[in-house]
Design a protein around this motif. Structure first.
Motif, mmCIF file in Angstrom:
data_model
loop_
_atom_site.group_PDB
_atom_site.id
_atom_site.type_symbol
_atom_site.label_atom_id
_atom_site.label_comp_id
_atom_site.label_asym_id
_atom_site.label_seq_id
_atom_site.Cartn_x
_atom_site.Cartn_y
_atom_site.Cartn_z
ATOM 1 N N ALA A 40 0.830 -1.205 0.000
ATOM 2 C CA ALA A 40 0.000 0.000 0.000
ATOM 3 C C ALA A 40 0.866 1.258 0.000
ATOM 4 C CB ALA A 40 -0.917 -0.004 1.217
ATOM 5 N N LYS A 41 1.942 1.229 0.762
ATOM 6 C CA LYS A 41 2.849 2.389 0.815
ATOM 7 C C LYS A 41 3.518 2.609 -0.536
ATOM 8 C CE LYS A 41 6.776 4.269 3.385
ATOM 9 N NZ LYS A 41 7.769 4.032 4.480
ATOM 10 N N GLU A 42 3.895 1.508 -1.196
ATOM 11 C CA GLU A 42 4.531 1.602 -2.512
ATOM 12 C C GLU A 42 3.606 2.290 -3.522
ATOM 13 O OE1 GLU A 42 5.483 -1.432 -6.201
ATOM 14 O OE2 GLU A 42 5.678 -2.220 -4.158
ATOM 15 N N ILE A 43 2.331 1.863 -3.561
ATOM 16 C CA ILE A 43 1.364 2.450 -4.501
ATOM 17 C C ILE A 43 1.036 3.889 -4.103
ATOM 18 C CG2 ILE A 43 -0.975 2.253 -5.445
ATOM 19 C CD1 ILE A 43 1.010 0.158 -6.479
ATOM 20 N N SER A 44 0.941 4.138 -2.803
ATOM 21 C CA SER A 44 0.666 5.482 -2.308
ATOM 22 C C SER A 44 1.737 6.468 -2.762
ATOM 23 C CB SER A 44 0.583 5.466 -0.777
ATOM 24 O OG SER A 44 0.445 6.774 -0.266
ATOM 25 N N ASN A 45 3.002 6.062 -2.618
ATOM 26 C CA ASN A 45 4.116 6.930 -3.017
ATOM 27 C C ASN A 45 4.203 7.072 -4.532
ATOM 28 O OD1 ASN A 45 4.857 7.289 -0.346
ATOM 29 N ND2 ASN A 45 6.324 5.602 -0.357
ATOM 30 N N LYS A 46 3.941 5.986 -5.252
ATOM 31 C CA LYS A 46 4.067 5.990 -6.707
ATOM 32 C C LYS A 46 3.064 6.934 -7.365
ATOM 33 C CE LYS A 46 4.220 2.808 -10.684
ATOM 34 N NZ LYS A 46 4.184 1.368 -11.083
ATOM 35 N N TYR A 47 1.827 6.967 -6.830
ATOM 36 C CA TYR A 47 0.770 7.747 -7.469
ATOM 37 C C TYR A 47 0.351 8.981 -6.663
ATOM 38 C CZ TYR A 47 0.376 3.778 -10.612
ATOM 39 O OH TYR A 47 0.653 2.802 -11.536
ATOM 40 N N GLY A 48 0.985 9.168 -5.495
ATOM 41 C CA GLY A 48 0.660 10.328 -4.689
ATOM 42 C C GLY A 48 -0.743 10.311 -4.142
ATOM 43 N N VAL A 49 -1.196 9.135 -3.708
ATOM 44 C CA VAL A 49 -2.550 8.991 -3.174
ATOM 45 C C VAL A 49 -2.482 8.568 -1.708
ATOM 46 C CG1 VAL A 49 -3.522 8.417 -5.417
ATOM 47 C CG2 VAL A 49 -2.716 6.571 -3.931
ATOM 48 N N GLN A 50 -3.562 8.800 -0.995
ATOM 49 C CA GLN A 50 -3.595 8.477 0.428
ATOM 50 C C GLN A 50 -3.829 6.996 0.653
ATOM 51 O OE1 GLN A 50 -6.388 10.755 2.723
ATOM 52 N NE2 GLN A 50 -6.029 9.613 4.619
ATOM 53 N N SER A 51 -3.071 6.427 1.576
ATOM 54 C CA SER A 51 -3.271 5.037 1.991
ATOM 55 C C SER A 51 -3.943 5.030 3.355
ATOM 56 C CB SER A 51 -1.916 4.315 2.081
ATOM 57 O OG SER A 51 -2.086 3.007 2.593
ATOM 58 N N PHE A 52 -5.111 4.404 3.436
ATOM 59 C CA PHE A 52 -5.863 4.354 4.685
ATOM 60 C C PHE A 52 -5.431 3.143 5.519
ATOM 61 C CE2 PHE A 52 -8.233 7.244 2.155
ATOM 62 C CZ PHE A 52 -8.976 8.044 3.008
ATOM 63 N N GLN A 53 -5.478 3.307 6.817
ATOM 64 C CA GLN A 53 -5.002 2.269 7.727
ATOM 65 C C GLN A 53 -5.986 1.124 7.893
ATOM 66 O OE1 GLN A 53 -1.798 2.227 9.126
ATOM 67 N NE2 GLN A 53 -1.656 3.827 7.552
ATOM 68 N N THR A 54 -7.273 1.394 7.688
ATOM 69 C CA THR A 54 -8.296 0.349 7.810
ATOM 70 C C THR A 54 -9.275 0.444 6.644
ATOM 71 O OG1 THR A 54 -9.864 1.693 9.086
ATOM 72 C CG2 THR A 54 -8.163 0.465 10.330
ATOM 73 N N LEU A 55 -9.930 -0.657 6.355
ATOM 74 C CA LEU A 55 -10.962 -0.671 5.320
ATOM 75 C C LEU A 55 -12.086 0.287 5.680
ATOM 76 C CD1 LEU A 55 -12.405 -1.882 2.828
ATOM 77 C CD2 LEU A 55 -13.245 -3.711 4.327
ATOM 78 N N GLN A 56 -12.495 0.244 6.951
ATOM 79 C CA GLN A 56 -13.617 1.064 7.401
ATOM 80 C C GLN A 56 -13.333 2.563 7.263
ATOM 81 O OE1 GLN A 56 -12.415 -1.607 8.875
ATOM 82 N NE2 GLN A 56 -14.127 -3.008 9.220
ATOM 83 N N SER A 57 -12.089 2.962 7.523
ATOM 84 C CA SER A 57 -11.758 4.389 7.411
ATOM 85 C C SER A 57 -11.835 4.867 5.964
ATOM 86 C CB SER A 57 -10.367 4.660 7.993
ATOM 87 O OG SER A 57 -9.366 3.921 7.315
ATOM 88 N N LEU A 58 -11.464 4.013 5.022
ATOM 89 C CA LEU A 58 -11.598 4.364 3.596
ATOM 90 C C LEU A 58 -13.067 4.429 3.198
ATOM 91 C CD1 LEU A 58 -10.580 4.887 0.722
ATOM 92 C CD2 LEU A 58 -10.305 2.399 0.448
#
Length: 302
Positions: A40-58
């Protein structure tokens, strides 16, 4: 504007992220969730998008979600989406079992939720052209071939529910309202179905053959169509379709596929217009039932 996110950041999930970001005129991308924090961190950094810590928070922040996780998690995650009143595009197959699919459909029934199944080939411009062309043809038979070399991804995958399923729903779409009873045979490797052939004869004496394999030395995606007047050969990897009759042969080339973009646009429009998506949960269930029937006919070789 519809707020969207993606659950699962593997190869297909990343494709969804990248495509949603291109559709910024249609939707607002909110973020991703994956229980693999490193991925998740890899994709977050690659595309500049937020990675949420839980499914429910997203889910608390979005209107709609693409679910691109292993099939065994489809039912659990989609059930949570129903609780949060979030629209879903659920990658194929709809769920791991028919029972789960029926339960999910029951949960969505009576809500305003859009549940679209990711049968992406139906949005392939080549397939769309072929389906339109065949409306004016008298079909005798069709042969579908999907072959893939062995890889770590395919090690635990059922070749019918992974590869052949694409062609099952293409056949269903071409021959709507026809009854299908497939007879199948195949090969098991380490208790997993790796090579399969299914044949059906449907009303009007049309013969359909589906072949799928994880034991090929090269990748193949092809369709052969026999009609009363023509022979049609489609290569889905080269994006070319050749139509041959008794007098001539012509080849039609298609631009690089934008199937996923068309699919996501259909998903977003279905939500905005509050209409049924092109590929409904019932379509997903019907396809899963056929794939399940084909798989169960195949016994391990002695």
């Amino acid at each position: 504007m519809i707020k969207v996110g993606v659950v699962g950041t593997g190869k297909m999930g990343e494709n969804h992220v990248r495509t949603y970001l291109k559709l910024d005129q249609y939707c607002k991308f909110i973020g991703i969730y994956d229980n693999n924090e490193e991925k998740a961190k890899e994709i977050s950094n690659k595309y500049g998008v937020q990675s949420f810590q839980t499914l429910q928070s997203l889910l608390s922040e979005v209107d709609a979600i693409s679910i691109a996780v292993p099939t065994k998690y489809h039912y659990v995650i989609s059930s949570v989406c129903v609780e949060y009143n979030v629209h879903m595009l659920l990658e194929k197959p709809i769920t791991e079992t028919i029972y789960q699919a029926e339960q999910l459909i029951s949960k969505v029934k009576g809500t305003n939720l859009c549940l679209q199944i990711g049968h992406i080939e139906l949005f392939n411009p080549l397939i769309q052209f072929l389906m339109m062309h065949l409306k004016n043809e008298s079909v005798i038979g069709m042969e579908f071939h999907r072959m893939h070399p062995y890889s770590e991804r395919t090690e635990q995958a059922n070749v019918v529910k992974d590869l052949m399923m694409h062609d099952i729903y293409i056949v269903q779409e071409i021959f709507k309202n026809k009854c299908f009873e497939f007879e199948s045979m195949g090969r098991m490797s380490n208790n997993n179905l790796t090579h399969a052939v299914a044949i059906a004869s449907i009303p009007d004496d049309i013969i359909i053959q589906l072949s799928a394999s994880f034991q090929s030395k090269k990748k193949v995606r092809s369709i052969h169509v026999f009609t009363e007047n023509t022979f049609i050969q489609a290569d889905l990897l080269a994006n070319k379709l050749e139509i041959t009759d008794s007098l001539s042969s012509k080849t039609i080339s298609f631009k690089k596929q934008k199937s996923l973009q068309l699919q996501l646009q259909d998903f977003i429009n279905s939500i905005k217009l509050q209409k049924s998506p092109t590929v409904t949960a019932l379509h997903g269930l019907q396809t899963l039932k056929l794939a399940d029937d084909i798989s169960k006919q195949i016994k391990p070789l002695r």
